[in-house]
Enzyme design. Structure first.
Site, PDB file in Angstrom:
ATOM      1  N   GLY A 120     127.947 -50.921 -35.841  1.00 25.76           N
ATOM      2  CA  GLY A 120     128.690 -51.861 -34.989  1.00 25.76           C
ATOM      3  C   GLY A 120     129.789 -52.637 -35.702  1.00 25.76           C
ATOM      4  O   GLY A 120     130.920 -52.718 -35.208  1.00 25.76           O
ATOM      5  N   GLY A 121     129.475 -53.210 -36.860  1.00 26.95           N
ATOM      6  CA  GLY A 121     130.471 -54.010 -37.579  1.00 26.95           C
ATOM      7  C   GLY A 121     131.626 -53.135 -38.057  1.00 26.95           C
ATOM      8  O   GLY A 121     132.803 -53.506 -37.943  1.00 26.95           O
TER       9      GLY A 121
ATOM     10  N   ASP B 162     131.383 -47.068 -43.687  1.00 26.67           N
ATOM     11  CA  ASP B 162     131.370 -46.448 -42.357  1.00 26.67           C
ATOM     12  C   ASP B 162     132.669 -46.652 -41.577  1.00 26.67           C
ATOM     13  O   ASP B 162     132.801 -46.124 -40.473  1.00 26.67           O
ATOM     14  CB  ASP B 162     130.217 -47.026 -41.520  1.00 26.67           C
TER      15      ASP B 162
ATOM     16  N   PRO C 261     123.331 -53.476 -31.323  1.00 30.93           N
ATOM     17  CA  PRO C 261     122.436 -54.253 -32.186  1.00 30.93           C
ATOM     18  C   PRO C 261     123.023 -54.382 -33.588  1.00 30.93           C
ATOM     19  O   PRO C 261     123.602 -53.420 -34.108  1.00 30.93           O
ATOM     20  CB  PRO C 261     121.148 -53.422 -32.196  1.00 30.93           C
ATOM     21  N   MET C 262     122.887 -55.566 -34.187  1.00 33.50           N
ATOM     22  CA  MET C 262     123.419 -55.759 -35.550  1.00 33.50           C
ATOM     23  C   MET C 262     122.353 -55.347 -36.569  1.00 33.50           C
ATOM     24  O   MET C 262     121.176 -55.617 -36.368  1.00 33.50           O
ATOM     25  CB  MET C 262     123.837 -57.216 -35.742  1.00 33.50           C
ATOM     26  N   GLY C 263     122.795 -54.689 -37.644  1.00 34.61           N
ATOM     27  CA  GLY C 263     121.836 -54.167 -38.621  1.00 34.61           C
ATOM     28  C   GLY C 263     120.977 -53.085 -37.986  1.00 34.61           C
ATOM     29  O   GLY C 263     119.793 -52.945 -38.291  1.00 34.61           O
ATOM     30  N   GLY C 264     121.600 -52.292 -37.111  1.00 37.85           N
ATOM     31  CA  GLY C 264     120.858 -51.273 -36.365  1.00 37.85           C
ATOM     32  C   GLY C 264     121.147 -49.860 -36.827  1.00 37.85           C
ATOM     33  O   GLY C 264     120.553 -48.908 -36.316  1.00 37.85           O
ATOM     34  N   GLY C 265     122.112 -49.690 -37.751  1.00 36.96           N
ATOM     35  CA  GLY C 265     122.447 -48.335 -38.208  1.00 36.96           C
ATOM     36  C   GLY C 265     123.352 -47.581 -37.253  1.00 36.96           C
ATOM     37  O   GLY C 265     123.611 -46.390 -37.428  1.00 36.96           O
ATOM     38  N   VAL C 266     123.845 -48.284 -36.226  1.00 35.84           N
ATOM     39  CA  VAL C 266     124.784 -47.622 -35.303  1.00 35.84           C
ATOM     40  C   VAL C 266     126.231 -48.013 -35.628  1.00 35.84           C
ATOM     41  O   VAL C 266     127.152 -47.668 -34.893  1.00 35.84           O
ATOM     42  CB  VAL C 266     124.446 -47.906 -33.811  1.00 35.84           C
TER      43      VAL C 266
ATOM     44  N   LYS D  45     127.942 -45.148 -33.570  1.00 35.57           N
ATOM     45  CA  LYS D  45     127.769 -43.800 -34.159  1.00 35.57           C
ATOM     46  C   LYS D  45     126.292 -43.562 -34.389  1.00 35.57           C
ATOM     47  O   LYS D  45     125.504 -44.506 -34.527  1.00 35.57           O
ATOM     48  CB  LYS D  45     128.537 -43.661 -35.469  1.00 35.57           C
TER      49      LYS D  45
HETATM   50  C1  LIG Z   1     124.078 -45.673 -44.183  1.00 38.29           C
HETATM   51  C2  LIG Z   1     125.414 -45.495 -43.489  1.00 38.29           C
HETATM   52  O1  LIG Z   1     125.450 -46.243 -42.289  1.00 38.29           O
HETATM   53  C3  LIG Z   1     125.569 -44.019 -43.115  1.00 38.29           C
HETATM   54  O2  LIG Z   1     126.605 -43.809 -42.170  1.00 38.29           O
HETATM   55  C4  LIG Z   1     126.549 -45.952 -44.385  1.00 38.29           C
HETATM   56  O3  LIG Z   1     126.574 -45.228 -45.583  1.00 38.29           O
HETATM   57  C5  LIG Z   1     126.518 -47.450 -44.650  1.00 38.29           C
HETATM   58  O4  LIG Z   1     127.821 -47.900 -44.527  1.00 38.29           O
HETATM   59  P1  LIG Z   1     128.189 -49.460 -44.410  1.00 38.29           P
HETATM   60  O5  LIG Z   1     127.187 -50.164 -43.561  1.00 38.29           O
HETATM   61  O6  LIG Z   1     129.633 -49.507 -44.042  1.00 38.29           O
HETATM   62  O7  LIG Z   1     127.910 -49.905 -45.869  1.00 38.29           O
HETATM   63  P2  LIG Z   1     128.753 -50.873 -46.822  1.00 38.29           P
HETATM   64  O8  LIG Z   1     128.976 -52.166 -46.118  1.00 38.29           O
HETATM   65  O9  LIG Z   1     129.903 -50.142 -47.412  1.00 38.29           O
HETATM   66  O10 LIG Z   1     127.692 -51.085 -47.987  1.00 38.29           O
HETATM   67  C6  LIG Z   1     126.634 -52.016 -47.963  1.00 38.29           C
HETATM   68  C7  LIG Z   1     125.835 -51.840 -49.247  1.00 38.29           C
HETATM   69  O11 LIG Z   1     125.028 -50.652 -49.152  1.00 38.29           O
HETATM   70  C8  LIG Z   1     125.008 -49.937 -50.390  1.00 38.29           C
HETATM   71  N1  LIG Z   1     125.574 -48.584 -50.154  1.00 38.29           N
HETATM   72  C9  LIG Z   1     126.311 -48.314 -49.047  1.00 38.29           C
HETATM   73  C10 LIG Z   1     126.804 -47.052 -48.815  1.00 38.29           C
HETATM   74  C11 LIG Z   1     126.535 -46.043 -49.778  1.00 38.29           C
HETATM   75  N2  LIG Z   1     126.974 -44.795 -49.608  1.00 38.29           N
HETATM   76  N3  LIG Z   1     125.797 -46.334 -50.872  1.00 38.29           N
HETATM   77  C12 LIG Z   1     125.309 -47.580 -51.078  1.00 38.29           C
HETATM   78  O12 LIG Z   1     124.642 -47.820 -52.079  1.00 38.29           O
HETATM   79  C13 LIG Z   1     125.819 -50.766 -51.371  1.00 38.29           C
HETATM   80  O13 LIG Z   1     124.898 -51.596 -52.053  1.00 38.29           O
HETATM   81  C14 LIG Z   1     126.684 -51.630 -50.478  1.00 38.29           C
HETATM   82  O14 LIG Z   1     127.000 -52.862 -51.097  1.00 38.29           O
HETATM   83  N1  LIG Z   2     131.926 -57.749 -36.167  1.00 41.63           N
HETATM   84  C1  LIG Z   2     130.719 -57.590 -36.691  1.00 41.63           C
HETATM   85  N2  LIG Z   2     129.743 -56.993 -35.981  1.00 41.63           N
HETATM   86  C2  LIG Z   2     128.509 -56.815 -36.524  1.00 41.63           C
HETATM   87  N3  LIG Z   2     128.145 -57.234 -37.746  1.00 41.63           N
HETATM   88  C3  LIG Z   2     129.083 -57.825 -38.502  1.00 41.63           C
HETATM   89  C4  LIG Z   2     130.395 -58.025 -38.006  1.00 41.63           C
HETATM   90  N4  LIG Z   2     131.095 -58.613 -38.975  1.00 41.63           N
HETATM   91  C5  LIG Z   2     130.255 -58.780 -40.019  1.00 41.63           C
HETATM   92  N5  LIG Z   2     129.038 -58.318 -39.750  1.00 41.63           N
HETATM   93  C6  LIG Z   2     127.879 -58.317 -40.704  1.00 41.63           C
HETATM   94  O1  LIG Z   2     127.548 -56.950 -41.002  1.00 41.63           O
HETATM   95  C7  LIG Z   2     126.131 -56.724 -40.967  1.00 41.63           C
HETATM   96  C8  LIG Z   2     125.836 -55.270 -40.601  1.00 41.63           C
HETATM   97  O2  LIG Z   2     126.255 -55.099 -39.287  1.00 41.63           O
HETATM   98  P1  LIG Z   2     126.261 -53.741 -38.485  1.00 41.63           P
HETATM   99  O3  LIG Z   2     125.904 -54.076 -37.092  1.00 41.63           O
HETATM  100  O4  LIG Z   2     127.520 -53.001 -38.715  1.00 41.63           O
HETATM  101  O5  LIG Z   2     125.067 -52.938 -39.146  1.00 41.63           O
HETATM  102  P2  LIG Z   2     124.701 -51.457 -39.095  1.00 41.63           P
HETATM  103  O6  LIG Z   2     124.843 -50.920 -37.709  1.00 41.63           O
HETATM  104  O7  LIG Z   2     123.354 -51.312 -39.747  1.00 41.63           O
HETATM  105  O8  LIG Z   2     125.793 -50.792 -39.982  1.00 41.63           O
HETATM  106  P3  LIG Z   2     125.801 -49.387 -40.697  1.00 41.63           P
HETATM  107  O9  LIG Z   2     125.269 -48.368 -39.768  1.00 41.63           O
HETATM  108  O10 LIG Z   2     127.282 -49.254 -40.942  1.00 41.63           O
HETATM  109  O11 LIG Z   2     124.980 -49.579 -41.941  1.00 41.63           O
HETATM  110  C9  LIG Z   2     125.634 -57.748 -39.938  1.00 41.63           C
HETATM  111  O12 LIG Z   2     124.291 -58.102 -40.167  1.00 41.63           O
HETATM  112  C10 LIG Z   2     126.597 -58.931 -40.144  1.00 41.63           C
HETATM  113  O13 LIG Z   2     126.106 -59.808 -41.132  1.00 41.63           O
END
Ligand SMILES: C[C@](O)(CO)[C@H](O)COP(=O)(O)OP(=O)(O)OC[C@H]1O[C@@H](n2ccc(N)nc2=O)[C@H](O)[C@@H]1O
Ligand SMILES: Nc1ncnc2c1ncn2[C@@H]1O[C@H](COP(=O)(O)OP(=O)(O)OP(=O)(O)O)[C@@H](O)[C@H]1O
Length: 286
Positions: free
Chosen positions: A103-104, A138, A96-101, A13
């Site tokens: 993935g998890g 997400d 990418p992990m931790g990329g804001g797209v 996303k």
């Molecule tokens: C930034 C976005 O990616 C926008 O789509 C999402 O709001 C993040 O969603 P996500 O990665 O699924 O986040 P979560 O795994 O639920 O939350 C990780 C941590 O980010 C913080 N968190 C997350 C979402 C939110 N609306 N407020 C927060 O403060 C909380 O400390 C939480 O413990």
């Molecule tokens: N199946 C999975 N794929 C990716 N990351 C995972 C998974 N399961 C657990 N994780 C943990 O979740 C963390 C965040 O991963 P993700 O790739 O969803 O980040 P993101 O794209 O930044 O997420 P968001 O946009 O929802 O904030 C990873 O660093 C990893 O530790």
């Protein structure tokens, strides 16, 4: 007897805009965001097991199997539905992990959708989204599967029909913790709420961007480089940055201006998640 096997794409996303309008008592941030899906993601396979076992064949660096959102989602559905069946799951990670797209979260949602079908639980999407929210903010949008304007922590979704341009997504080699960005003291948390009617004119900002650019110079640099050829924005809490283009060729031509060391992918925007399109096709085939 050979058990059924289903193959699904678990898509990325983008947050086309992201405003933070407040904070809940539990510390979670109240957002206004526009979600767009991309026709690009991880590949996942699910095979039914007639026993209760859940087996994930592929591991991710730095993620213990019991912490993997795929197994957490599978266990949650098994408990909730009292299913006596299990599954073998394969993951081919592209995002990418931790990329804001997302993935998890996308993997978790794809698991809930696939196992709901394989185990014939017949839970409605609203119920699956409620379960998914326990795993991450997400997850619900990937369950609901429509581009949308989302509020709350992202779980209050109003479908929105968006243009479906091509996106160039630059993926700096940094894994960003969402929690770290949301805990930054200087984060903007008081944006004025906007309405869905004005979102496409007023919503062009990501309130996380300034904090992420300060904490991660690689992201600042990527925004500068991409910003030379298009309007460049951060998705979610980063690290990925993106711009939109009218055609694949235009996105490819923009990508050629980037340094060779900067990874990227190109994908088309989609109003419906590819996972839902694939599941519907499987249902049609019976
Ligand atoms: C930034 C976005 O990616 C926008 O789509 C999402 O709001 C993040 O969603 P996500 O990665 O699924 O986040 P979560 O795994 O639920 O939350 C990780 C941590 O980010 C913080 N968190 C997350 C979402 C939110 N609306 N407020 C927060 O403060 C909380 O400390 C939480 O413990
Ligand atoms: N199946 C999975 N794929 C990716 N990351 C995972 C998974 N399961 C657990 N994780 C943990 O979740 C963390 C965040 O991963 P993700 O790739 O969803 O980040 P993101 O794209 O930044 O997420 P968001 O946009 O929802 O904030 C990873 O660093 C990893 O530790």
């Amino acid at each position: 007897m050979t058990q059924p096997l289903i193959t699904l794409t678990s898509p990325a996303k983008l947050n086309l805009m992201l405003h933070i309008i407040g904070r809940r008592a539990d510390g979670y941030h109240q957002l206004q965001t526009v979600f767009q899906f991309l026709d690009y993601g991880d590949s996942m396979q699910f095979k039914l097991r007639t026993d209760h076992q859940l087996i994930l064949h592929d591991s991710l660096p730095g993620v213990l199997p019991e912490q993997n959102l795929i197994l957490r989602a599978a266990h949650l559905l098994q408990q909730h539905s009292n299913s006596q069946q299990g599954a073998e799951i394969w993951l081919n990670k592209q995002l990418p992990m931790g990329g804001g797209v997302g993935g998890g979260s996308s993997n978790a949602a794809t698991t809930l959708l696939a196992l709901n079908q394989l185990w014939q639980c017949q839970l409605p999407l609203t119920k699956l989204a409620q379960l998914g929210l326990q795993l991450g903010a997400d997850v619900p949008v990937f369950i609901q599967g429509q581009s949308c304007f989302a509020e709350g922590v992202g779980e209050q979704m109003t479908p929105l029909v968006l243009a479906e341009p091509w996106f160039l997504v630059v993926t700096p080699k940094v894994c960003i913790s969402t929690a770290e960005v949301f805990s930054a003291p200087e984060l903007t948390r008081d944006s004025q709420p906007i309405t869905i009617r004005t979102v496409l004119e007023q919503g062009h900002r990501n309130d996380c961007q300034a904090v992420v650019e300060r904490l991660y110079p690689e992201v600042h640099e990527a925004l500068n480089l991409l910003g030379r050829v298009c309007q460049a924005k951060l998705t979610g809490t980063g690290s990925c940055v993106f711009g939109s283009f009218p055609s694949q060729a235009a996105a490819e031509s923009a990508a050629r201006t980037l340094p060779n060391s900067l990874p990227y992918f190109i994908a088309k925007g989609a109003n419906t998640s590819v996972t839902h399109r694939q599941l519907n096709k499987l249902k049609e085939l019976g």
